[in-house]
Design an enzyme around this catalytic site. Structure first.
Site, PDB file in Angstrom:
ATOM      1  N   ILE A   1       0.832  -1.204   0.000  1.00 25.03           N
ATOM      2  CA  ILE A   1       0.000   0.000   0.000  1.00 25.03           C
ATOM      3  C   ILE A   1       0.869   1.257   0.000  1.00 25.03           C
ATOM      4  O   ILE A   1       0.602   2.214  -0.724  1.00 25.03           O
ATOM      5  CB  ILE A   1      -0.975  -0.014   1.203  1.00 25.03           C
ATOM      6  CG1 ILE A   1      -1.823  -1.297   1.161  1.00 25.03           C
ATOM      7  CG2 ILE A   1      -1.867   1.214   1.178  1.00 25.03           C
ATOM      8  CD1 ILE A   1      -2.696  -1.516   2.375  1.00 25.03           C
TER       9      ILE A   1
ATOM     10  N   TYR B   1      -3.460  -8.245  15.821  1.00 25.21           N
ATOM     11  CA  TYR B   1      -3.235  -7.272  14.745  1.00 25.21           C
ATOM     12  C   TYR B   1      -4.118  -6.040  14.961  1.00 25.21           C
ATOM     13  O   TYR B   1      -3.640  -4.895  14.998  1.00 25.21           O
ATOM     14  CB  TYR B   1      -3.520  -7.913  13.376  1.00 25.21           C
ATOM     15  CG  TYR B   1      -3.542  -6.911  12.262  1.00 25.21           C
ATOM     16  CD1 TYR B   1      -2.416  -6.145  11.978  1.00 25.21           C
ATOM     17  CD2 TYR B   1      -4.702  -6.702  11.501  1.00 25.21           C
ATOM     18  CE1 TYR B   1      -2.438  -5.190  10.963  1.00 25.21           C
ATOM     19  CE2 TYR B   1      -4.723  -5.761  10.484  1.00 25.21           C
ATOM     20  CZ  TYR B   1      -3.592  -5.011  10.221  1.00 25.21           C
ATOM     21  OH  TYR B   1      -3.614  -4.071   9.229  1.00 25.21           O
TER      22      TYR B   1
END
Ligand code: UDP
Length: 350
Positions: free
Chosen positions: A12, A158
């Site tokens: 990204i 996460y």
């Protein structure tokens, strides 16, 4: 603007760097290359119209002093922070790696930003953070599509490692405002990022690959014998998990839009998604249509840490900043990933 892009050699971050360059900004990529690819940055440098405005520093975000120096030397005014470990499954196995890289790493980076407020050029004024829909955990059915005010109760390390950073940013912005420092932050909660740069220059290359769309494409290409659907007994129409797949170029576009409209003293949060969900089976069927190849599939156990349904209500960013995803067709999104993988069967090469 002069933008420090952490994790800019990753999937990204490299697309964000590409977009920033295209818009005429100066970019310094910081990446420890534990998961990113120096070749992604190299390709951008060689092929972007103004590739000379792209710098690269092989650094870990936990190296506070060198990062502070870099902010001073390059007169950085904006940080886009992508550097992170991003696998839900791995985070369940190795939670401390996630808290160390994602949470403690962000703390170090933020510390360097804080110190930069005393630099002659004014230091970092804008901080755009890669957050995640995983911070919402397993929202009750009546909270889907998910709005930004949905309670954040992550169900895996996460998501937890990212949520703590959101909190740090809120507190840092408030403290900066009290001390008269010019600082703003934005937490962009990504849903499932997919696709690749439409010119085919950069794309997704993870090792190991764990994400659904590239795995399905690899299976269609014969690069793996088949694939497993992780659980067919979820409370969804076809029993498989539902996710919101947003194109990586749209995501980069959202970052630039947000960066340009940040207001000192505020810490905002926006969902980045297309606003509709597709099941794992629907995604696999779409990959079969795009590639015109059958995908051998077996049904396996659920993967730890996977919520059944996550898709965005993207109304807030549309109403406040006029941004919405332009890639809304799943097959078109998948075709950009397919094109990238076809042209670069070994990714960036190892
Ligand atoms: N998934 C799957 N098989 C795979 C990879 C992923 O069934 O080989 C499922 C996964 O369990 C999840 C969805 O596809 O429900 C999207 O997973 P991915 O890892 O792409 O993104 P995540 O939602 O974890 O961020």
């Amino acid at each position: 603007m002069k933008v420090l892009v952490t994790g800019g050699a990753g999937y990204i971050g490299s697309h964000a760097a590409q977009r920033l360059l295209a818009d005429g900004h100066s970019v310094v990529v910081v990446d420890n290359l534990s998961r990113g690819h120096a070749r992604a940055v190299q390709r951008l440098r060689e092929h972007a119209r103004n590739g000379d405005r792209l710098g690269f520093e092989h650094l870990d975000i936990r190296a506070t002093d060198p990062i502070e120096t870099l902010i001073r030397e390059h007169r950085i005014d904006t940080v886009m922070h992508f550097a992170a470990l991003t696998y839900v499954g791995e985070s369940v196995e190795k939670p401390l790696d996630y808290y160390e890289n994602n949470t403690a790493g962000s703390l170090s980076l933020l510390r360097a930003c804080e110190r930069s407020w005393s630099h002659a050029h004014g230091g970092v004024r804008r901080f755009v953070f890669s957050s995640t829909a995983a911070t919402y955990g397993e929202p009750p059915a009546d909270r889907v599509p998910i709005r930004e005010d949905c309670p954040q109760n992550p169900i895996n390390p996460y998501g937890a490692s990212k949520l703590m950073v959101e909190r740090m940013l809120r507190d840092s912005v408030a403290a900066a405002a009290r001390s008269g420092s010019d600082f703003a932050a934005a937490c962009l909660r990504y849903f499932n990022v997919a696709g690749a740069d439409h010119t085919g220059l950069i794309g997704e290359d993870h090792d190991p690959e764990t994400h659904l769309i590239p795995i399905a494409i690899q299976a269609a290409m014969g690069k793996r014998p088949g694939m497993t659907i992780f659980g067919e007994d979820y409370p969804t129409t076809d029993g498989t998990c539902v996710r919101d797949y947003v194109h990586v170029e749209d995501l980069a576009d959202a970052h630039v839009t947000v960066m340009q409209k940040m207001t000192t003293g505020t810490c905002v949060a926006y969902n980045l998604g297309i606003g509709r969900g597709y099941s794992v089976k629907e995604v696999i069927a779409a990959v079969e249509r795009v590639t015109a190849k059958p995908i051998p599939v077996r049904i396996g156990e659920r993967r730890a840490g996977d919520p059944p349904v996550l898709f965005a209500d993207p109304a807030k960013i549309r109403a406040e900043l006029g941004w919405s995803a332009s890639w809304t067709d799943l097959e078109r999104i998948i075709s950009t990933a397919w094109e990238w993988m076809r042209r670069n069967p070994e990714g960036y090469g190892r």
